[in-house]
Scaffold this active site. Structure first.
Site, mmCIF file in Angstrom:
data_model
loop_
_atom_site.group_PDB
_atom_site.id
_atom_site.type_symbol
_atom_site.label_atom_id
_atom_site.label_comp_id
_atom_site.label_asym_id
_atom_site.label_seq_id
_atom_site.Cartn_x
_atom_site.Cartn_y
_atom_site.Cartn_z
ATOM 1 C CD GLU A 149 -2.913 -0.853 -0.074
ATOM 2 O OE1 GLU A 149 -3.503 0.318 -0.051
ATOM 3 O OE2 GLU A 149 -3.120 -1.973 -0.759
ATOM 4 C CB SER A 171 -45.511 -37.675 37.683
ATOM 5 O OG SER A 171 -46.902 -38.598 37.389
#
Length: 762
Positions: A94, A472
């Site tokens: 870059e 239950s």
């Protein structure tokens, strides 16, 4: 010759003067422009507290990532956490003069201006790394919009870059850049990019990997290896050559790296969470407490108690268990047909086929041919036969199951040495739902959570949000109150037809046992192990519903509980996580640990924002808890959960089923963990005939616990430690009376002073 030489000297002198004049003019113009735009520039000192949008990550107990939340996928790291290869690759690709300029490369800018003059138009380019950073960090201030190539934008970009260079070191600027830059697929910063493309941290990338990451910066959308591998390799090789020419590596290193192929190990989309329902619970909490902005932009680190291994085991157990329940209801022919849709069976491609397929995966398959005994199916490029055991569960022949062109689900049962699918069995997506939650008894931390068959199908979490009748499962709370009030495991309750008057205008309440039979006098132990309904209701009447409800509250059951006798049989709507937490009281010595999903949360700088600690709450006496634990162990050893006894581990628990088979439960525990499972439909309708807790939910629990037990030493299982005032007495298993010498009995646990006959220590 002399005239020519003189001419050249004069021309060079004039050219030099012209160049000097142009340079001075440009500097003067630039100075004037700087002065003109100075008032519009941003306050660069704001970068002192640089905090870009970052990923919030949720971690499991071993540090693996469970989930991520972000508007931009970014993980901010320091200069030293970036590989030198990667730093040098970015500079080479870059801005090779980065370490020498002051934010503006005059030579590059003059070349660009000259080119623009010749072309008679302004073209963007010549930006230094610092100028790119200025544009990314201050897009509004420099007037950056996509496609904007105006001189004004470039001038502002230069001015901001110069300010950045004046205030920060090259090291700091490069770190800003590495954390800010976009790398495609919603990913920003080199750390997220390294994980995206190579499944590793930025400090660990190799030379060729670093060059590829740096090479695609200019156009990651087009040059990503997931989009165009050839373009990615071209840019990688270019960057390697630049690194060699700039002296960061030797030419030999560059040439060697260029020979290597690009091997990606990440994936372009975020990894699917192994615990999506749990992660969604965390997301909702974070958004409610810290706000959406903090959740998606602040880079929080959220640590949880989820055990990755147990979570995967929970996922498998729920998936397989629900499929088995669904298969008992038969095969459904509501499958899409590609022929009817006008598709070409030979060229059809399903998106799932593009991903790896392994043994036990369930994948779509196309029916290509049907015979009286088999169906030929295609999965990608592979063909297999569905026959015999692969379709036995349907109890039907292939012509009654399939049509050519049907798109069906198959489970891969065999893959040959060439990775070709050679064996499949028929499967289908279940309609029934389910949930599982596992809690650490001693801390309350959530170890695993599954909130439904598929998070993609429904995000509703049935482990935490669904209130269902518990059946239950409620009986142990009735018997806990009884034990605390002086009853013992050998207390006799009469199991006989009974009728209660609920009040004026109401039909009599006549509870019945599941099997429709009555056994007369039974022990409290047998009543619980066999889940007899009438004894539970009778015990509720003897204790009073109000007394039992007060005990249920101690277990953390804060939902609405009506003081009716039917509550003994589970006529209350409660959540799976609340019921599982309540059951953890028994193996934890009577202490309830409030469940919590998050261990701690820290900000992006590692500062602790909050921390959860175990929150113990005394629920019942330790001796009562141990007696109940011993009773619930009998449910596994001899009762309705007897199939779990094959695990050969110290376990206790209880099944639960509603009258219409609409809800099936099992919650069980060992000394360290309590696990709850629920199965049912989101709508209140039956799962199917005989789909009890022991049939529908217990197999899921057993599969999960088998995986859990495999992580422990089978020769050294944990044990339930009795309090000092517990005594053990051998009693007859059926009558509860003292066992005669030489007869088979059970070593029953009693609170000291309540035992029949002479007690002896364990």
């Amino acid at each position: 010759m002399a005239n020519t030489k003189t001419f050249v000297i004069r021309f060079a002198g004039h050219a030099g003067l012209a160049a000097l004049f142009i340079s001075v003019a440009l500097i003067g113009i630039l100075s004037g422009v700087m002065f003109a735009y100075a008032g519009d520039l941003p306050l660069i000192s704001g970068l002192d507290g640089y905090a870009p949008s970052a990923i919030t990550r949720v971690y499991a107990s071993n540090g693996e990532t469970l989930g991520e939340f972000a508007t931009e996928r970014r993980l901010v790291i320091s200069y030293d956490e970036i590989s030198p290869y990667l730093r040098n690759a970015i500079i080479s690709a870059e801005d090779k003069g980065f370490n020498n300029h002051f934010g503006l490369s005059v030579s590059a800018m003059l070349a660009r201006v000259s080119s623009d003059i010749l072309r008679r138009r302004f073209v963007a380019g010549g930006s230094t790394l610092t100028m790119q950073l200025a544009r990314d960090l201050f897009p509004d201030e420099v007037g950056f919009t996509r496609g904007d190539k105006s001189p004004e934008r470039k001038i502002k970009e230069i001015l901001v870059a110069i300010q950045i260079e004046k205030r920060y070191t090259k090291r700091e600027i490069l770190t800003f850049y590495c954390n800010q830059t976009h790398f495609g697929h919603g990913t920003n910063g080199v750390e997220a990019a390294a994980r995206l493309y190579f499944g590793k941290r930025a400090k660990d990338v190799t030379l060729e990997e670093a060059a590829m990451i740096a090479g695609i910066i200019q156009s990651p959308a087009r040059q990503s290896p997931y989009v165009n591998r050839a373009a990615a390799k071209f840019k990688r090789d270019y960057t390697l050559q630049q690194m060699a020419e700039n002296g960061y590596i030797t030419q030999e290193q560059a040439d060697e790296a260029k020979k290597k192929p690009i091997v990606t190990r990440g994936q372009p989309q975020p990894v699917r969470s192994v615990a999506p329902f749990f992660t969604e619970e965390v997301r909702k909490y974070l958004e409610q407490k810290y706000g959406a902005k903090a959740l998606y932009e602040s880079g929080l680190s959220v640590y949880t108690g989820i055990d990755i291994g147990l979570q995967r085991a929970a996922n498998r157990a729920v998936d397989r268990g629900l499929r088995l329940v669904d298969k008992r209801r038969g095969y459904r022919r509501d499958k899409p047909n590609l022929v009817q849709q006008g598709q070409n069976l030979e060229t059809y491609r399903h998106e799932r086929w593009a991903r790896p397929i392994n043994v036990d995966d369930i994948v779509p398959a196309v029916v290509m041919n049907v015979s009286p005994t088999s169906a030929r199916v295609r999965v990608g490029e592979h063909f297999a036969e569905l026959r015999g055991d692969g379709i036995a569960w349907t109890r039907r022949a292939p012509p009654a199951l399939f049509k050519v062109g049907d798109l069906i689900d198959v489970r891969v049962t065999q893959v040959d040495q060439f990775a070709a699918i050679s064996g499949v069995s028929l499967d289908q997506t279940p309609l029934v739902e389910g949930a599982l939650v596992a809690l650490d008894n001693r801390t309350g931390q959530i170890r695993a959570m599954v909130g439904g068959f598929s998070f993609d199908r429904s995000k509703f979490n049935r482990a935490t949000q669904a209130r269902r009748q518990v059946g239950s499962l409620f009986k142990p709370f009735v018997y806990t109150a009884a034990i605390d009030r002086g009853y013992t495991p050998t207390s006799i309750i009469i199991d006989e037809p009974v009728s209660y008057d609920p009040g004026p205008g109401q039909p009599p309440y006549q509870p019945k046992n599941y099997d429709g039979k009555y056994e007369g006098g039974v022990t409290l132990r047998h009543a619980l192990e066999d889940s007899r309904n009438v004894p539970a209701v009778k015990m509720m009447e003897a204790l009073t519903p109000q007394q039992v409800i007060s005990y249920a509250r101690r277990f953390g059951l804060d939902s609405k509980l009506e003081p009716f006798l039917s509550l003994a049989l589970g006529a209350a709507d409660l959540t799976l996580i609340d019921m599982t937490s309540a059951y953890s009281v028994f193996p934890n010595g009577g202490v309830r640990m409030r469940p919590y999903p998050i261990v701690k949360i820290s900000d992006r700088n590692g500062n602790l924002l909050e921390e959860s600690r175990p929150d113990p709450q005394d629920a019942i006496r330790a001796d009562t808890a141990f007696v109940m634990t011993n009773l619930l162990r009998g449910v596994v050893q001899r009762g309705t959960a007897g199939s779990a006894a094959k695990l050969g581990w110290p376990l206790g628990g209880k099944t639960g089923t509603t009258d219409d088979y609409g809800d099936a439960w099992f919650i069980g525990f060992d000394p360290d963990i309590t696990v709850g499972v629920w199965v049912g439909h989101d709508e209140r309708k039956p799962i199917g005939h005989n789909e009890t807790g022991g049939v529908a939910a217990l197999p899921i629990w057993i599969e999960f616990m088998r995986a859990y037990i495999e992580t422990h030493d089978p020769k050294n299982p944990p044990d339930f430690i009795p309090p000092g005032n517990i005594v053990f007495v051998p009693v007859d298993a059926s009558s509860g009376t003292l066992a005669d010498e030489g007869t088979t009995g059970i070593n029953e646990a009693f609170i000291s002073g309540t035992q029949p006959g002479t007690a002896f220590p364990h």
